[in-house]
Each structure stands twice: as C-alpha cells, then as structure tokens.
Design a protein around this motif. Structure first.
Motif, PDB file in Angstrom:
ATOM      1  N   LYS A   1      35.525  43.470  38.871  1.00 12.73           N
ATOM      2  CA  LYS A   1      37.065  43.722  38.224  1.00 12.73           C
ATOM      3  C   LYS A   1      38.125  44.211  39.014  1.00 12.73           C
ATOM      4  CE  LYS A   1      34.996  43.986  33.284  1.00 12.73           C
ATOM      5  NZ  LYS A   1      34.982  44.879  32.384  1.00 12.73           N
ATOM      6  N   GLU A   2      37.692  45.093  39.944  1.00 13.16           N
ATOM      7  CA  GLU A   2      38.828  45.631  40.786  1.00 13.16           C
ATOM      8  C   GLU A   2      39.355  44.585  41.583  1.00 13.16           C
ATOM      9  OE1 GLU A   2      36.809  48.440  43.238  1.00 13.16           O
ATOM     10  OE2 GLU A   2      36.413  50.046  41.778  1.00 13.16           O
ATOM     11  N   MET A   3      38.849  43.640  41.752  1.00 13.35           N
ATOM     12  CA  MET A   3      39.794  42.564  42.701  1.00 13.35           C
ATOM     13  C   MET A   3      39.942  41.213  41.853  1.00 13.35           C
ATOM     14  SD  MET A   3      36.472  41.142  45.156  1.00 13.35           S
ATOM     15  CE  MET A   3      35.489  42.669  45.308  1.00 13.35           C
ATOM     16  N   TRP A   4      39.442  40.994  40.917  1.00 10.22           N
ATOM     17  CA  TRP A   4      39.459  39.955  40.148  1.00 10.22           C
ATOM     18  C   TRP A   4      39.158  39.975  38.506  1.00 10.22           C
ATOM     19  CZ3 TRP A   4      36.840  35.176  38.094  1.00 10.22           C
ATOM     20  CH2 TRP A   4      37.446  33.881  38.330  1.00 10.22           C
ATOM     21  N   ASP A   5      39.987  40.379  37.954  1.00 13.61           N
ATOM     22  CA  ASP A   5      39.756  41.036  36.493  1.00 13.61           C
ATOM     23  C   ASP A   5      39.756  39.731  35.514  1.00 13.61           C
ATOM     24  OD1 ASP A   5      39.207  42.357  34.508  1.00 13.61           O
ATOM     25  OD2 ASP A   5      41.057  43.334  34.276  1.00 13.61           O
ATOM     26  N   LYS A   6      38.707  38.963  35.522  1.00 17.11           N
ATOM     27  CA  LYS A   6      38.692  37.753  34.674  1.00 17.11           C
ATOM     28  C   LYS A   6      37.255  37.936  34.079  1.00 17.11           C
ATOM     29  CE  LYS A   6      42.448  36.215  36.756  1.00 17.11           C
ATOM     30  NZ  LYS A   6      44.026  36.170  36.186  1.00 17.11           N
ATOM     31  N   GLU A   7      37.453  37.108  33.128  1.00 17.50           N
ATOM     32  CA  GLU A   7      36.247  37.033  32.020  1.00 17.50           C
ATOM     33  C   GLU A   7      35.582  35.851  32.159  1.00 17.50           C
ATOM     34  OE1 GLU A   7      36.763  38.136  27.797  1.00 17.50           O
ATOM     35  OE2 GLU A   7      38.784  38.966  28.110  1.00 17.50           O
TER      36      GLU A   7
ATOM     37  N   THR B   1      34.797  32.927  29.641  1.00 18.21           N
ATOM     38  CA  THR B   1      34.535  33.517  28.426  1.00 18.21           C
ATOM     39  C   THR B   1      35.649  33.966  27.583  1.00 18.21           C
ATOM     40  OG1 THR B   1      33.797  35.410  29.593  1.00 18.21           O
ATOM     41  CG2 THR B   1      31.995  33.723  29.038  1.00 18.21           C
ATOM     42  N   SER B   2      36.842  33.910  28.008  1.00 18.27           N
ATOM     43  CA  SER B   2      38.208  34.485  27.555  1.00 18.27           C
ATOM     44  C   SER B   2      38.523  33.603  26.192  1.00 18.27           C
ATOM     45  CB  SER B   2      39.152  34.707  28.412  1.00 18.27           C
ATOM     46  OG  SER B   2      40.338  34.847  27.775  1.00 18.27           O
ATOM     47  N   GLU B   3      39.042  34.307  25.349  1.00 17.42           N
ATOM     48  CA  GLU B   3      39.447  33.845  24.229  1.00 17.42           C
ATOM     49  C   GLU B   3      40.827  32.951  24.452  1.00 17.42           C
ATOM     50  OE1 GLU B   3      38.999  36.092  20.826  1.00 17.42           O
ATOM     51  OE2 GLU B   3      36.948  36.296  20.868  1.00 17.42           O
ATOM     52  N   GLU B   4      41.583  33.516  25.418  1.00 15.90           N
ATOM     53  CA  GLU B   4      43.034  32.899  25.445  1.00 15.90           C
ATOM     54  C   GLU B   4      43.416  32.880  26.875  1.00 15.90           C
ATOM     55  OE1 GLU B   4      45.159  37.208  24.859  1.00 15.90           O
ATOM     56  OE2 GLU B   4      44.788  35.979  23.052  1.00 15.90           O
ATOM     57  N   GLU B   5      42.819  33.464  27.733  1.00 15.26           N
ATOM     58  CA  GLU B   5      43.299  33.350  29.160  1.00 15.26           C
ATOM     59  C   GLU B   5      42.661  32.125  30.119  1.00 15.26           C
ATOM     60  OE1 GLU B   5      44.311  36.339  33.014  1.00 15.26           O
ATOM     61  OE2 GLU B   5      43.320  37.077  31.234  1.00 15.26           O
ATOM     62  N   SER B   6      43.233  31.644  30.956  1.00 15.28           N
ATOM     63  CA  SER B   6      42.675  30.646  31.784  1.00 15.28           C
ATOM     64  C   SER B   6      42.631  31.302  33.115  1.00 15.28           C
ATOM     65  CB  SER B   6      43.637  29.505  32.103  1.00 15.28           C
ATOM     66  OG  SER B   6      44.831  29.484  32.564  1.00 15.28           O
ATOM     67  N   PHE B   7      41.870  30.757  34.214  1.00 13.86           N
ATOM     68  CA  PHE B   7      41.836  31.410  35.516  1.00 13.86           C
ATOM     69  C   PHE B   7      41.691  30.184  36.703  1.00 13.86           C
ATOM     70  CE2 PHE B   7      37.539  32.236  34.011  1.00 13.86           C
ATOM     71  CZ  PHE B   7      36.675  31.405  34.784  1.00 13.86           C
TER      72      PHE B   7
ATOM     73  N   LEU C   1      25.630  35.658  36.409  1.00 19.05           N
ATOM     74  CA  LEU C   1      26.500  36.713  36.996  1.00 19.05           C
ATOM     75  C   LEU C   1      27.875  36.847  35.903  1.00 19.05           C
ATOM     76  CD1 LEU C   1      27.665  38.464  39.527  1.00 19.05           C
ATOM     77  CD2 LEU C   1      28.779  36.559  40.413  1.00 19.05           C
ATOM     78  N   VAL C   2      27.922  37.980  35.728  1.00 22.40           N
ATOM     79  CA  VAL C   2      29.024  38.295  34.708  1.00 22.40           C
ATOM     80  C   VAL C   2      30.040  39.716  35.701  1.00 22.40           C
ATOM     81  CG1 VAL C   2      27.900  37.613  32.545  1.00 22.40           C
ATOM     82  CG2 VAL C   2      27.470  40.132  33.642  1.00 22.40           C
ATOM     83  N   PRO C   3      31.048  39.879  34.994  1.00 24.38           N
ATOM     84  CA  PRO C   3      32.084  40.847  35.367  1.00 24.38           C
ATOM     85  C   PRO C   3      31.236  42.100  35.403  1.00 24.38           C
ATOM     86  CG  PRO C   3      33.169  39.240  33.992  1.00 24.38           C
ATOM     87  CD  PRO C   3      31.771  39.058  33.827  1.00 24.38           C
ATOM     88  N   ASN C   4      31.833  42.950  36.442  1.00 22.97           N
ATOM     89  CA  ASN C   4      31.255  44.361  36.399  1.00 22.97           C
ATOM     90  C   ASN C   4      32.496  45.155  36.960  1.00 22.97           C
ATOM     91  OD1 ASN C   4      30.787  44.215  39.258  1.00 22.97           O
ATOM     92  ND2 ASN C   4      29.034  43.009  38.798  1.00 22.97           N
TER      93      ASN C   4
END
Length: 345
Positions: free
Chosen positions: A178-184, A207-213, A171-174
């Motif tokens: 993204k409308e409710m949880w815009d994370k990579e 999979t983000s290069e800089e942002e945590s979640f 499962l990957v973002p779509n």
C-alpha cells in the motif's frame, strides 16, 4: 528369542516417539516487512523430515535399526536451507518447486531434464527477489512509477490450497504494497503439474467496489539451455516489429527478418504480438513450447551475453508479457494462462 524381544522393544519405543509433537518454525516470521502465511491444508513435509531424522538418530545411538521409519513425503510444503518455504509438486517422473516468497516457480523437471533456470548469483534467503524461475512482474513491468518490476516478486504469497500435483497461491494488499500502490486487489497464481506439461494461471481481481486501476504483467521466465550455441527460438517472429532496448537511450524499433532467433550478443528485445515461442535445444535434443493461451500477448527475449557471474551461457529469458497497460474496472478480472510443454526435437 533375545533378538525378537529387542526388535519388539525397539518397535514400541519408535512408535511412542512417532506420536510426539515437535514444535518447529520453518521460516522467519517476517520477510521484507510481510508476514509469512500458509494454508492449514499445507503438507508440512519439512517438519516430517525433522521428526524422522530425530527419531532415526535416537534409534541409531542405541544400536537399533531405523529401517521401519517412513520416508519423507515426495510432495508438500518444504523449507530450504535459508528458511524460505516452497511447495514441491510431484506427478510420476515429473516435479516442480514453487517458492512462497515471490510466488515463483523455480523448477520443472520431466524425464530427468530441468527446464527452468535459476541464476548462479541468485539469493534464496529472502534478501532480494530470486533471480530465476517464472518470476512475477506485477503490477508494473520494468521501470515506472513504483519499484522496478513491481512488488509481487519480493513479498510472500499465501497457500490457498494444494495437492500433490497442484497449488494455488494468493496475494492481497498489505502495508508494504500500500505504501507504493494503494489499490484493492487479489492475485492468485495456480500451478498444475500435468502428465505432459506444467500449467500456470495468473488471475488478477479488482476487489474495489468503485475504483479502477491500471497494471502491466509479465512472467520473467528463465529457461535452461545446454549452451547458447545450441539454442534456436522459433515462433511467429519473422516480419514482426520489436523494440531493441540495447540501442540508444530509449531503444529502437526494428523488424525481425529471421524465422528462428539465435543469441550471439546481449539481448533485451520486446516482440509485441508474438506469444508462441518454442525453445529448441540441440544439446539436449529437447524442445520446450511456451503456450500462452490467454492474457499474455507479447514476448520479451533477454540474456546478459558475456556475463559469467550470471551464468549467461546456460539460460535465456523468454518472457510471457502483457506489455500494454490493462485497465481493470471495479469488480473485473484479468487472466493470464501459460503452459510449458516439453517434447523431443
């Protein structure tokens, strides 16, 4: 001689038919705004069944035998009556079914005993999350900033790879997520049907290069029981504090005094630090060990006692949970390992 000629002709005609290519769409193009995607390695057993049925009907209408027709594969990618796809795994006398919609395991059968429950009021047409199975609660457990239990249970997962005994879903973002949880992120869920147990692995990658979640995770697992009066749930419950969410508006912290849990009322209890539950069903003479070996630190017990429409007396939810939020830095991963192992009492 005449019979031999007819048999030879029938074989030739059936052989020609078996080489035909049949166009067949096994699922809706979109469910909840999410495109259905499966791997090219999938075994399209549902298509094979359609071809076989078509050829058998054609042969029978001409008075010819279809006994030489190959049977549909026992394992592979199947389609239910509503058009939802699921993967069936087979290993000897054991089998399992995993729906792409929600990435949910809805069946685990060993020695003719079904261990995973799906409620009688469940919808398996994609109109809502399937009420039953090993249902994903991710990236949120319960109510919160986004929809109840997150979105992983009501979007389509993709097949990354599969064999007769194992499948990996992803499962990957779509746009919908993204409308409710815009994370990579990328989640993978692997189910393996071993000789003596069903093994699952949930992997969450940032999979983000800089942002945590931050996220929570749970397998909202429904298990079959012959009757609640026949069930005892053992484990390291005694002496542990738990949140009884059935008391007051916010719930109440209580201490468990029992060694084994029996259910005689509506249950919604969070046992933090308990991750070794065993379901003992004297009605079937079977025990089911929930082996949480990584990631899943807590257990939730849930049952809508008295609700006939939900079939309360024939299931219990014994959920594998990571209740406290996980902070996942860029490039990091989290893993939840859980296996179901049946045995005799």
């Amino acid at each position: 001689t005449r019979k031999m000629k007819l048999s030879t002709a029938s074989f030739a005609i059936l052989s020609l038919l078996s080489n035909e290519v049949t166009a067949f769409s096994s699922s809706p193009a979109f469910l909840n705004g999410v495109s259905t995607k499966t791997s090219s390695t999938s075994l399209h057993a549902s298509r094979n069944r359609v071809k076989i049925a078509s050829r058998s009907k054609w042969a029978e209408s001409r008075g010819m035998s279809s006994t030489d027709e190959a049977e549909a594969p026992a394992a592979g990618l199947m389609t239910n009556e509503h058009g939802l796809e699921y993967v069936k795994l087979v290993n000897g006398d054991s089998s399992s079914e995993i729906y792409l919609y929600g990435g949910v395991v809805t069946s685990y059968v060993k020695d003719d005993v079904e261990y995973i429950a799906v409620r009688p009021d469940a919808k398996t047409d994609g109109s809502k999350p399937i009420s039953g199975g090993l249902s994903h609660c991710w990236p949120q457990f319960g109510p919160g900033a986004i929809q109840q239990h997150g979105f992983a249970r009501n979007v389509n997962w993709a097949v990354e790879s599969q064999t007769d005994t194992s499948v990996e879903l992803s499962l990957v973002p779509n746009d919908y997520t993204k409308e409710m949880w815009d994370k990579e992120f990328k989640c993978t869920f692997t189910v393996t049907l071993e000789d003596d147990q069903l093994v699952t692995k949930m992997n969450v990658d940032n999979t983000s290069e800089e942002e945590s979640f931050d996220f929570q995770a749970a397998l909202h697992s429904y298990f079959t029981v012959s009757s609640l009066e026949n069930l005892e749930i053992s484990g390291s419950f005694q002496g542990k504090e738990f949140l009884n969410k059935m008391v007051g508006d916010e719930g109440e912290m209580q201490t468990e005094e029992r060694e084994s849990i029996t259910i005689t009322e509506e249950y919604d209890r969070v046992y933090k630090g308990v991750n070794d539950p065993v379901l003992n069903d004297k009605g079937t003479g079977k025990a089911l060990s929930v082996l949480n070996t990584a990631g899943w630190e807590d257990t939730v017990l849930w049952n809508p006692y008295g609700n006939e429409g939900m079939g309360f007396n024939n299931f219990v939810c014994v959920e594998s949970v990571k209740f406290d939020s996980v902070t996942l830095a860029a490039g990091e991963s989290w893993v939840g390992d859980m296996a179901l192992k049946p045995s005799d009492l």
